[in-house]
Design a protein around this motif. Structure first.
Motif, PDB file in Angstrom:
ATOM      1  N   SER A 181       3.651  -2.588   8.437  1.00 15.46           N
ATOM      2  CA  SER A 181       2.218  -2.418   8.594  1.00 15.46           C
ATOM      3  C   SER A 181       1.684  -1.334   7.649  1.00 15.46           C
ATOM      4  O   SER A 181       0.596  -1.475   7.080  1.00 15.46           O
ATOM      5  CB  SER A 181       1.927  -2.108  10.056  1.00 15.46           C
ATOM      6  OG  SER A 181       0.619  -1.679  10.205  1.00 15.46           O
ATOM      7  N   LYS A 186       2.581  -7.878   7.726  1.00 17.19           N
ATOM      8  CA  LYS A 186       2.769  -8.112   9.150  1.00 17.19           C
ATOM      9  C   LYS A 186       4.021  -8.947   9.392  1.00 17.19           C
ATOM     10  O   LYS A 186       4.551  -9.587   8.469  1.00 17.19           O
ATOM     11  CB  LYS A 186       1.533  -8.765   9.769  1.00 17.19           C
ATOM     12  CG  LYS A 186       1.234 -10.162   9.283  1.00 17.19           C
ATOM     13  CD  LYS A 186       0.025 -10.723  10.023  1.00 17.19           C
ATOM     14  CE  LYS A 186      -0.234 -12.170   9.616  1.00 17.19           C
ATOM     15  NZ  LYS A 186      -1.322 -12.799  10.326  1.00 17.19           N
ATOM     16  N   ARG A 199      -1.476  -9.650   5.351  1.00 14.66           N
ATOM     17  CA  ARG A 199      -2.410  -9.795   6.488  1.00 14.66           C
ATOM     18  C   ARG A 199      -3.307 -11.008   6.231  1.00 14.66           C
ATOM     19  O   ARG A 199      -4.455 -10.867   5.820  1.00 14.66           O
ATOM     20  CB  ARG A 199      -3.242  -8.530   6.651  1.00 14.66           C
ATOM     21  CG  ARG A 199      -2.413  -7.390   7.171  1.00 14.66           C
ATOM     22  CD  ARG A 199      -3.256  -6.305   7.817  1.00 14.66           C
ATOM     23  NE  ARG A 199      -2.400  -5.180   8.156  1.00 14.66           N
ATOM     24  CZ  ARG A 199      -2.390  -4.027   7.499  1.00 14.66           C
ATOM     25  NH1 ARG A 199      -3.196  -3.850   6.479  1.00 14.66           N
ATOM     26  NH2 ARG A 199      -1.567  -3.060   7.867  1.00 14.66           N
TER      27      ARG A 199
END
Ligand code: MG
Length: 290
Positions: A181, A186, A199
């Protein structure tokens, strides 16, 4: 016809145009035998009506390219859960395209090489217990997944996401996830692997393509339809004007739920049969509205 066509003398552009975004596995492809036979009449109907069918899948570009060629589909498509979008060259200028037209690839998130380099650095530094598709030979991946060597090769040819097999504790995985992150990435849990990706999601792929359609055909009102059966389809269904929730053909898996259910279709049949039901219904509704 308003879009890239192989049919000279097609009728002039309508003002309202459906765009169909569809998941593959369990939606357009049967969960058990990966066949789309039951949906073929509906696919043909879309082709005749010049309604774009845009595949939106977790599969790789190579895997999707093969299926798309079998279907005779000449439209853009979205791969690796929104990781990249492939657009046939000239498509958005109305040039004729077919399944062999060279593709322009737009990446969301890190390109695959950089993503793998970063994963390697993190693993070297923290001794994270994982191996990814890049670490597996074709033979090894084929053994791990049951894919044929040719299929394993197509699954290894990636654009922007890396499936990894985690061999450690769940608590460690949480730490790994928070490190990802920090790098704008992700971790998405899949059936057999965890997927490291930017993302992005299938909904972002839909929106990006919708912008391109609007940009090149500003006079046209586009109506987005999305069909999917899995958790990774929710983002796509939630940004579509007409979401179609396909029933899973595996009884132990619950149907997904979505926020924007007002215009939603819930075909009674699972997989490609339900897909065809919904498409037919939506086309009929559009004809009535026209
Ligand atoms: Mg699916």
């Amino acid at each position: 016809m308003l879009l890239a066509t192989d049919t000279p003398g097609a009728p002039a552009a309508p003002n309202r145009q459906l765009l169909i975004f569809s998941d593959l596995d369990g939606t357009l492809l049967d969960h058990h035998d990966y066949s789309y036979t039951a949906a073929e009449p509906a696919i043909e109907e879309l082709r005749v009506r010049a309604i774009p069918l845009i595949l939106n899948t977790s599969k790789t570009l190579e895997e999707t390219r093969t299926i798309r060629a079998q279907m005779g589909n000449n439209h853009p498509f979205i791969v690796e859960n929104g990781g990249a979008v492939a657009v046939p060259e000239g498509y958005f200028e109305g040039k004729p395209c077919n399944a062999d037209t060279p593709l322009e690839i737009h990446h969301f998130g890190l390109p695959y090489g950089e993503l793998c380099d970063l994963l390697q650095e993190l693993r070297a530094e923290h001794q994270w217990p994982f191996r990814g598709f890049r670490d597996f030979s074709v033979e090894e991946l084929s053994r791990q997944t049951g894919l044929t060597p040719a299929q394993a090769k197509a699954a290894k040819a990636r654009e922007s996401s890396e499936p990894v097999k985690w061999a450690g504790e769940a608590a460690q995985l949480k730490l790994f996830e928070s490190q990802l992150s920090d790098h704008g990435l992700k971790l998405v849990e899949g059936g057999r692997f965890h997927h490291v990706m930017g993302r992005t999601d299938k909904g972002r792929g839909l929106q990006w393509l919708l912008c391109r359609y609007r940009q090149f055909w500003p006079e046209t009102e586009f109506v987005t339809v999305a069909l999917g059966d899995g958790g990774n389809d929710v983002a796509m269904l939630e940004v579509a004007q007409i979401p179609v929730v396909i029933t899973p053909s595996v009884p132990e898996r619950a149907a997904i739920t979505i926020e924007n259910s007002a215009n939603a279709h819930y075909p009674s049949a699972a997989g490609p049969t339900g897909w065809a039901q919904a498409i037919q219904q939506i086309i009929n509704q559009e004809c009535l509205a026209a």
